[in-house]
Write a protein that holds these residues in place. Structure first.
Motif, PDB file in Angstrom:
ATOM      1  N   ASP A  69       0.816  -1.223   0.000  1.00  0.00           N
ATOM      2  CA  ASP A  69       0.000   0.000   0.000  1.00  0.00           C
ATOM      3  C   ASP A  69       0.852   1.277   0.000  1.00  0.00           C
ATOM      4  OD1 ASP A  69       1.069  -0.014   2.516  1.00  0.00           O
ATOM      5  OD2 ASP A  69      -0.832  -0.106   3.603  1.00  0.00           O
ATOM      6  N   GLY A  80       1.675   3.200   8.967  1.00  0.00           N
ATOM      7  CA  GLY A  80       0.483   3.256   8.116  1.00  0.00           C
ATOM      8  C   GLY A  80       0.304   4.568   7.372  1.00  0.00           C
ATOM      9  N   ARG A  99      -0.277   1.875  18.063  1.00  0.00           N
ATOM     10  CA  ARG A  99      -1.712   1.577  17.920  1.00  0.00           C
ATOM     11  C   ARG A  99      -2.414   1.507  19.279  1.00  0.00           C
ATOM     12  NH1 ARG A  99      -1.397  -3.180  13.329  1.00  0.00           N
ATOM     13  NH2 ARG A  99      -0.585  -1.874  11.648  1.00  0.00           N
ATOM     14  N   GLU A 122      -7.715   7.723  14.147  1.00  0.00           N
ATOM     15  CA  GLU A 122      -7.067   8.201  12.923  1.00  0.00           C
ATOM     16  C   GLU A 122      -6.788   9.704  13.012  1.00  0.00           C
ATOM     17  OE1 GLU A 122      -7.894   6.508   8.879  1.00  0.00           O
ATOM     18  OE2 GLU A 122      -8.650   8.543   8.530  1.00  0.00           O
ATOM     19  N   PRO A 145      -2.835  -5.133   9.602  1.00  0.00           N
ATOM     20  CA  PRO A 145      -3.787  -4.131  10.064  1.00  0.00           C
ATOM     21  C   PRO A 145      -4.596  -4.646  11.248  1.00  0.00           C
ATOM     22  CG  PRO A 145      -3.955  -4.452   7.676  1.00  0.00           C
ATOM     23  CD  PRO A 145      -2.985  -5.468   8.178  1.00  0.00           C
ATOM     24  N   GLY A 146      -4.861  -3.796  12.191  1.00  0.00           N
ATOM     25  CA  GLY A 146      -5.729  -4.157  13.316  1.00  0.00           C
ATOM     26  C   GLY A 146      -5.036  -4.873  14.456  1.00  0.00           C
TER      27      GLY A 146
END
Ligand code: HEM
Length: 442
Positions: free
Chosen positions: A167, A173, A243, A257, A343-344
């Motif tokens: 990505d 991120g 995170r 975010e 992710p997560g």
């Protein structure tokens, strides 16, 4: 001599790896070599030189580059004469590990905890290969591997592969590699149309700089001219801690975010808060004509882009700060190493992941060390002496005020999200200088 515009820079002598932005996507390799024998070291340079692109010969349509840089002890190992070694600036002579206190490399970031052999006297020569994909990288680094063949006096002691994620985001991120300064006379476009191009002497030795002088360069002239300094640092990122911190402080995903964007100064897509203050705008983030086209002067209180956010600290643009921003600019190349945390996931999986940070600039003291000392690890320049960079400063328990109406948010107790695993100060000579080094007869 080649001049793509205005100032006559010797673009056919400056290594492309110094000034050219890295490709997107990218695959790269950092390799460190120890030179046990000066004659073997010189032979290695002789073999590598034909494969090193200059800015003039580099083709941005096929952005593959191989570049070579040497630490102070590397120059010593090649047999560079004493009076020449003494003409290098003191911080370069000392090297990154000796400058630890200046850089905030203390506690778990201190050189005694660095990954070996980083920070040791064995780090002599660094070869960096960068390409748009692994196949083309492999072709480029094969030259370096072949050059080593039969040279028993040169030993490969460390390597680090770097690669963009699918990505194109960094480990936290966020889109990366957006900001790039315009430099007079290079023909390489900067990414901020509102930033007046910087004098070439800020990035290449031997030319006029922003103080309108031509700073003294390492001697003899043939060695110093068209060279520059490169700093690399292996910065481990604690993604799970980042995170978790956001999760604990936010009421929902959208606020997580938002907090992260306030810390960075951009949304995950790269869209700047300065242009899109309330929500991410992936189209803006992906548009190279718009995603860096802003200043901060219209946001003096930092209601959109917090004054202490990472990108505003690292390049305050036209903000009112103590000091002259243009004297502390840098070419910065961040590349990912290690596997991304899926992710997560909030638990640390123990993997080593992070950013191989590279700085390029003509002045280690006024650019890299100043930024690290005053802008990353201090807040006096923006009037909040106790605050440090909320993303990349490695000190624990930082605070981060987020201006907001009617009342501001104030993040407290930020743990270290980034740990320095080691690095070095290197000199990236011009091509003529590399030939001079290869031909030394000491
Ligand atoms: C793991 C560590 C780091 C991470 C994750 C990180 C992340 C980022 C991100 C996401 C951006 C915005 C994208 C861009 O403009 O390219 C950025 C910009 C930047 N960072 Fe960092 N960074 C790190 C360390 C550093 C360090 C140590 C320095 C300097 C000592 C630095 C200097 C800069 C500069 C100069 C910019 C461009 C600012 C601008 O022109 O707007 N970064 N960084």
């Amino acid at each position: 001599m080649t001049a793509k515009s205005g100032v006559a820079l010797e673009l056919d002598d400056i290594q492309a790896g110094a000034l050219e932005p890295r490709p997107v996507p990218y695959a790269g390799k950092y390799q460190i070599l120890r030179l046990d024998d000066r004659h073997a070291g010189r032979e290695l340079l002789r073999r590598l030189i034909p494969y090193l692109d200059s800015v003039a010969s580099f083709d941005p349509k096929t952005p593959v580059s191989l570049a070579v840089a040497l630490s102070f002890q590397g120059l010593e190992a090649l047999g560079v004469p004493e009076e020449s070694l003494a003409s290098f600036p003191p911080e370069f002579q000392q090297g990154m590990a000796t400058r630890a206190a200046e850089l905030g490399d203390v506690g778990e970031n201190a050189p005694e905890h660095w990954e070996k052999p980083l920070g040791s006297q064995d780090v002599h020569l660094v070869v960096v290969g960068l390409a748009p994909d692994s196949a083309r990288l492999e072709a480029a680094v094969r030259y370096a591997r072949d050059a080593l063949r039969d040279l028993s006096g040169v030993v490969a002691i460390w390597q680090q592969d770097v690669h963009s994620a699918a990505d194109l985001r960094n480990m936290f991120g966020f889109a990366d590699g957006i900001g790039h300064p315009a430099i007079e006379g290079t023909g390489i476009p900067g990414t901020n149309p509102y930033e007046v191009p910087l004098k070439a002497g800020e990035f290449v030795l031997g030319y006029e700089d922003e103080i309108h002088t031509t700073s003294p360069i390492p001697q003899p002239e043939v060695l110093g001219r068209n060279g520059t300094y490169v700093v690399f640092r292996k910065l481990h990122t604690r993604v799970a801690a980042f995170r978790q911190y956001l999760r604990q402080r936010a009421k929902d995903r959208a606020e997580e975010e938002w907090l992260a964007a306030k810390i960075v100064g951009r949304w995950p897509s790269g869209a700047p808060l300065a242009l899109s203050p309330d929500k991410d705008d992936p189209e803006l983030g992906a548009d190279p004509k718009r995603n860096n086209a802003f200043m901060f002067g219209d946001d003096p209180r930092g209601l959109n882009s917090p004054v202490g956010s990472h990108i505003r600290r690292m390049n305050p643009r036209d903000s009112l700060v103590i000091g002259a921003v243009r004297l502390h600019r840098m070419i910065r190349r961040g590349t990912n190493y290690g596997p991304p945390l899926p992710p997560g996931v909030l638990e640390d999986d123990g993997a080593d992941r992070g950013l191989l940070f590279a700085f390029v600039g003509a002045n280690l003291d006024r650019q890299f060390e100043f930024v690290q000392r005053e802008w990353v690890n201090d807040g006096k320049f923006i009037g909040t002496p106790a605050d440090k960079d909320p993303l990349v400063s490695s000190s624990e328990g930082r605070e981060f005020p987020i201006p907001k109406q009617p009342i501001r948010r104030h993040l407290k107790g930020l743990p270290a999200f980034v740990v320095n695993r080691g690095g070095e100060y290197c000199f990236m000579p011009g091509l003529r200088a590399l030939r001079w080094l290869a031909d030394l007869d000491t």
